[in-house]
Design a protein around this motif. Structure first.
Motif, short mmCIF file in Angstrom:
data_model
loop_
_atom_site.label_atom_id
_atom_site.label_comp_id
_atom_site.label_asym_id
_atom_site.label_seq_id
_atom_site.Cartn_x
_atom_site.Cartn_y
_atom_site.Cartn_z
N VAL A 75 0.75 -1.32 0.01
CA VAL A 75 0.06 0.11 0.03
C VAL A 75 0.81 1.38 -0.20
CG1 VAL A 75 -0.32 0.27 2.47
CG2 VAL A 75 -2.23 1.00 1.00
N ALA A 76 2.13 1.30 0.39
CA ALA A 76 2.94 2.34 0.44
C ALA A 76 3.22 2.84 -0.93
CB ALA A 76 4.38 2.02 0.98
N GLU A 77 3.06 1.84 -1.92
CA GLU A 77 3.36 2.57 -3.14
C GLU A 77 2.15 3.36 -4.03
OE1 GLU A 77 4.06 -1.08 -5.57
OE2 GLU A 77 5.76 -1.59 -4.48
N THR A 78 1.20 3.56 -2.96
CA THR A 78 0.12 4.22 -3.52
C THR A 78 -0.18 5.43 -2.66
OG1 THR A 78 -1.60 3.11 -2.36
CG2 THR A 78 -1.19 2.06 -4.26
N ASP A 79 -1.23 6.22 -2.88
CA ASP A 79 -1.46 7.33 -2.00
C ASP A 79 -2.87 6.88 -1.14
OD1 ASP A 79 0.54 8.83 -2.39
OD2 ASP A 79 -0.54 10.26 -4.07
N THR A 80 -3.18 5.62 -1.38
CA THR A 80 -4.51 4.99 -0.55
C THR A 80 -4.34 5.76 0.95
OG1 THR A 80 -4.47 3.57 -2.25
CG2 THR A 80 -6.05 3.37 -0.05
N PRO A 81 -5.43 6.09 1.58
CA PRO A 81 -5.44 6.18 2.99
C PRO A 81 -5.43 4.94 3.67
CG PRO A 81 -7.23 7.58 1.85
CD PRO A 81 -6.78 6.61 0.98
N VAL A 82 -4.65 4.68 4.83
CA VAL A 82 -4.46 3.76 5.65
C VAL A 82 -4.95 3.91 7.10
CG1 VAL A 82 -2.72 1.95 6.64
CG2 VAL A 82 -2.65 3.01 4.14
N LEU A 83 -5.68 2.96 7.55
CA LEU A 83 -6.10 3.14 9.17
C LEU A 83 -5.42 2.24 9.77
CD1 LEU A 83 -7.93 4.35 11.19
CD2 LEU A 83 -9.56 2.68 10.68
N ILE A 84 -4.54 2.45 10.58
CA ILE A 84 -3.58 1.53 11.70
C ILE A 84 -4.42 1.28 12.98
CG2 ILE A 84 -1.21 0.94 12.36
CD1 ILE A 84 -0.21 2.81 10.15
N THR A 85 -4.65 0.18 13.34
CA THR A 85 -5.20 -0.15 14.29
C THR A 85 -4.55 -1.19 15.11
OG1 THR A 85 -6.48 -1.82 13.59
CG2 THR A 85 -7.47 0.16 13.48
N GLY A 86 -4.55 -0.98 16.57
CA GLY A 86 -3.69 -1.75 17.54
C GLY A 86 -3.71 -1.24 18.81
N GLU A 87 -3.64 -2.10 19.79
CA GLU A 87 -3.44 -1.57 21.27
C GLU A 87 -2.33 -0.58 21.32
OE1 GLU A 87 -3.08 -5.06 23.71
OE2 GLU A 87 -4.66 -6.04 23.17
N THR A 88 -2.50 0.24 22.45
CA THR A 88 -1.50 1.16 23.05
C THR A 88 -0.17 0.47 22.76
OG1 THR A 88 -3.15 2.24 24.20
CG2 THR A 88 -0.79 2.83 24.51
N GLY A 89 0.99 1.03 22.11
CA GLY A 89 2.21 0.80 22.35
C GLY A 89 2.75 -0.37 21.38
N THR A 90 1.74 -0.65 20.42
CA THR A 90 2.08 -1.67 19.23
C THR A 90 2.97 -1.46 18.11
OG1 THR A 90 0.16 -1.43 18.55
CG2 THR A 90 0.06 -3.47 20.00
N GLY A 91 3.35 0.02 18.14
CA GLY A 91 4.10 0.45 16.95
C GLY A 91 3.35 1.12 15.78
N LYS A 92 2.38 1.62 16.15
CA LYS A 92 1.39 2.19 14.98
C LYS A 92 2.17 3.40 14.34
CE LYS A 92 -1.92 2.77 17.91
NZ LYS A 92 -1.76 2.05 18.91
N GLU A 93 2.66 4.34 15.18
CA GLU A 93 3.51 5.33 14.54
C GLU A 93 4.88 4.89 13.63
OE1 GLU A 93 5.57 9.60 15.30
OE2 GLU A 93 4.39 8.74 17.05
N ARG A 94 5.43 3.73 14.18
CA ARG A 94 6.58 3.27 13.66
C ARG A 94 6.12 2.54 12.32
NH1 ARG A 94 11.26 1.73 16.31
NH2 ARG A 94 11.44 2.45 18.60
N LEU A 95 4.90 1.81 12.07
CA LEU A 95 4.61 1.54 11.00
C LEU A 95 4.16 2.47 9.89
CD1 LEU A 95 3.65 -0.86 9.24
CD2 LEU A 95 1.26 -0.82 10.34
N ALA A 96 3.49 3.72 10.50
CA ALA A 96 3.38 4.59 9.81
C ALA A 96 4.40 5.42 9.01
CB ALA A 96 2.63 5.68 10.46
N ARG A 97 5.53 5.47 9.89
CA ARG A 97 6.77 5.88 9.28
C ARG A 97 7.50 5.00 8.29
NH1 ARG A 97 8.75 10.51 12.21
NH2 ARG A 97 7.77 10.78 14.09
N ALA A 98 7.30 3.66 8.56
CA ALA A 98 7.78 2.72 7.33
C ALA A 98 6.99 2.91 6.07
CB ALA A 98 7.71 1.44 8.34
#
Length: 536
Positions: free
Chosen positions: A220-243
Motif C-alpha cells: 500500500v505504500a506505493e499508492t496514495d491510498t489512505p491507511v487506517l492502522i489499528t492496534g493496542e497502545t504501544g504496538t508500534g502504530k507510529e513506527r509502521l506509519a513512518r515505515a
C-alpha cells in the motif's frame, strides 16, 4: 478607484486583473515591475519611467522604460532624506506633478548627474503604497517642458495603487513560500530526530502475522491510498506509519504527525488547518497547520478516535477535496497530502455511540492494517530485544547489551499490556540498573508475571527456588522427555531458528551442531515438523 477614471479608461480594470494574476505566479517581482511599466506606457506619455524600491532609507532603481532609459538610470539610487518632495509623496500617498516653479524652488532633480534634462521638464512622482506598507515610487519624466495634467496624474496614481497591491501580493506569496519551506525543513528535522529505524523493527519479525503486516504495508505504500492502522497502545502504530512513508514515493518529503488526543479541542482546528493573524486572541501572525506542513508528504493523524465530532466534518471535507480554510480566513488553501490514521479505539463501537462519523471512518479505512499485541508474537522477542537495545544505545551510549536465555524466558512469560513501548521501557530500565552487558532474568522488574521465575530458571539451567515435590503416585517424566519438551519450547520461542544470536542454540548455551545432534536423538524436527514430532 474613481468612477470617472474607470469610465474613461476601461482598460484599467483589465490591467488590474492581470497585475493581480501576475502577482500570484512564480515569475518574480522583476517581471511584475517590468510589465507594470509597460502598462503605464499605454495611458500616459513619458520619455523615462523609473521604478524605485525603498530599502533602508534609500530609493534604488529596479526597472526603467522609455527612450531615456539606460544602464546608468537602472543602477541609480537616491538617499530619501535628500529629496523632501519624494518623501512627502510617500507620507501623503498622493501622486504629484512638478511644475517649473517646483523645480526652481524644490529639492533638485532626482536624475541630476545621470541625465541631462532641460530645466522645467515635465515630471511626476507616484507613491507605491498598499496597506500599511510603502514599497517605493514611480517617476515619470518627459524632455519637453509641459506639466502633466491633473486627470493624468489621478489616473497614474490609480496605477500606482494597483502596482503596489500586486507587489504586496507577490511579497505575501514569497513569505508564505519561505515559511512553507521552513515548515518542511522543520518537519524533516523532527522526523530524522524522532523517526528511528522503523523498517528494521518490522522486518526483524519472525511471526507470520507481522510478516503479513509488513508485506501489506509495503504494497500500500506505493499508492496514495489512505491507511487506517489499528492496534493496542504501544504496538508500534507510529513506527509502521513512518515505515509506510519511507517506502513510498513521498519519502523525500515531510512526515508530519498530529496526536489528536494530546491537544485541547479548542486548538485542534488551528493545529490541523492553520490560522491567520487576528483569528483569535494570541494569533499574532499567520501560522501554517499540519496539512500545509505536510504538503507533498505524509500526514499521520494519531489517535484519530479522539478527534472531536464537531471537527470531523471539516476533516472529511479536507480529505475529499484536498482543500480547506485556515481558521479566520475565507481563502481556500490546497494541500497535496497522503493521509495515514492510527487509533487504539474501537471505531465501530465509537460509530454506534455517535462519537465518530461513519462517513469519515470509510474515508480513512480504505486499507486497514492491524498491529497484533506483543503477546500474540512472542517468537519475535529475541529479535525485538536486539533491535531495541541497538536503538537505545544511540541515546544511552550503553552498547553491546544483550538479553540472556533466562532474561528472554522471563520476558516471554509476561503478557505485555503496554506492548513494544513497555518492552522498550523495561529494556532501558534494566540497562540502566545493570553493571555488565548481560540482562538476565534478575535484571527485569515486571509486574504480574507468576510464571516468569519458573520459566527463567528452567531455561537458564539453574533452579532458583526449590521445586514443588512430586505427589505420591505421580508419573515421573524421563530426563529425555524433559529435555525434549524444553527444546521444543525454546524452538517455538525462536520460531525454529537454531543459528545466530537469539537463535535456540545461543539461548540454550549450546553449539548449533550439538543442539542439532540432540534434536535428532530426541526426534525433534525443524519448525515445519513440530506438529508431527509432538504427535509422535
Amino acid at each position: 478607484m474613481p468612477d470617472e477614471l474607470m469610465g474613461r479608461h476601461p482598460e484599467v480594470t483589465q490591467d488590474a486583473r492581470e497585475l493581480v494574476e501576475l502577482a500570484t505566479t512564480e515569475e518574480g517581482v522583476g517581471e511584475l515591475l517590468r510589465r507594470g511599466l509597460d502598462w503605464v506606457s499605454r495611458v500616459v506619455p513619458f520619455d523615462l519611467a523609473t521604478l524605485f524600491l525603498l530599502k533602508e532609507g534609500r530609493l534604488e532603481a529596479v526597472a526603467a522604460r522609455g527612450p531615456l532609459a539606460n544602464q546608468a538610470v537602472r543602477k541609480h539610487s537616491l538617499q530619501l532624506a535628500d529629496f523632501p518632495s519624494l518623501k512627502h509623496a510617500l507620507e501623503t500617498r498622493r501622486a504629484r506633478a512638478f511644475t517649473e516653479e517646483d523645480h526652481s524652488h524644490g529639492d533638485g532633480d532626482p536624475f541630476d548627474g545621470v541625465l541631462d534634462l532641460p530645466a522645467g521638464h515635465a515630471c511626476m512622482v507616484v507613491p507605491l503604497c498598499a496597506g500599511e506598507r510603502c514599497y517605493g515610487v514611480l517617476t515619470l519624466d518627459r524632455a519637453q517642458c509641459e506639466t502633466y495634467a491633473q486627470p493624468v496624474v489621478d489616473l497614474v496614481e490609480v496605477y500606482g495603487q494597483m502596482l503596489a497591491t500586486a507587489l504586496q501580493g507577490a511579497e505575501q506569496r514569497a513569505t508564505a513560500e519561505r515559511l512553507h519551506r521552513q515548515d518542511h525543513e522543520h518537519a524533516k528535522l523532527l522526523e530524522s530526530q524522532l523517526g528511528g529505524d522503523s523498517e528494521g523493527i518490522l522486518e526483524s519479525s519472525l511471526s507470520p502475522v507481522m510478516r503479513d503486516v509488513s508485506l501489506r504495508a509495503r504494497q500500500v505504500a506505493e499508492t496514495d491510498t489512505p491507511v487506517l492502522i489499528t492496534g493496542e497502545t504501544g504496538t508500534g502504530k507510529e513506527r509502521l506509519a513512518r515505515a509506510i512513508h519511507r517506502w513510498s514515493s513521498r519519502a523525500d518529503q515531510p512526515f508530519v504527525s498530529l496526536n489528536c488526543a494530546a491537544i485541547p479541542a479548542g486548538l485542534l482546528e488551528s493545529e490541523l488547518f492553520g490560522h491567520v493573524k487576528g483569528a483569535f486572541t494570541g494569533a499574532n501572525r499567520d501560522r501554517a497547520g499540519r496539512f500545509q506542513m505536510a504538503h507533498g508528504g505524509t500526514l499521520l493523524l494519531d489517535e484519530i478516535g479522539e478527534l472531536p465530532v464537531e471537527l470531523q466534518a471539516k476533516l472529511l471535507r479536507a480529505l475529499q477535496e484536498k482543500a480547506f480554510e485556515p481558521v479566520g480566513s475565507d481563502k481556500t488553501v490546497r494541500a497535496d497530502v497522503r493521509i495515514l490514521a492510527a487509533t487504539h479505539v474501537d471505531l465501530h463501537q465509537a460509530i454506534a455511540q455517535k462519537r465518530f462519523r461513519e462517513d469519515l471512518f470509510y474515508r480513512l479505512s480504505v486499507f486497514p492494517l492491524r498491529l497484533p499485541p506483543l503477546r500474540e508474537r512472542r517468537e519475535d522477542l529475541p529479535q525485538l530485544t536486539l533491535f531495541l537495545l541497538e536503538e537505545q544505545a544511540k541515546r544511552t551510549g550503553r552498547r553491546g547489551m544483550r538479553v540472556t536465555a533466562s532474561g528472554l524466558a522471563r520476558l516471554a512469560a509476561y503478557d505485555w499490556p503496554g506492548n513494544l513501548r513497555e518492552l522498550a521501557n523495561a529494556l532501558e530500565r534494566a540497562t540502566i540498573l545493570t553493571r555488565g552487558q548481560e540482562l538476565t532474568a534478575q535484571s527485569f522488574d515486571l509486574p504480574g508475571e507468576p510464571r516468569a521465575r519458573e520459566v527463567a530458571a528452567t531455561v537458564s539451567g539453574s533452579v532458583e527456588e526449590t521445586p514443588a515435590p512430586l505427589s505420591a503416585g505421580a508419573k515421573v517424566p524421563t530426563l529425555a522427555a524433559v529435555q525434549r519438551e524444553h527444546i521444543l519450547r525454546v524452538l517455538t520461542l525462536t520460531r525454529g531458528r537454531v543459528y545466530g544470536e537469539g537463535g535456540a542454540a545461543a539461548l540454550l548455551g549450546l553449539k548449533p551442531s550439538t543442539l542439532q545432534s540432540r534434536m535428532k536423538k530426541l526426534g525433534i524436527a525443524r519448525l515445519e515438523g513440530f506438529t508431527a514430532a509432538e504427535d509422535a
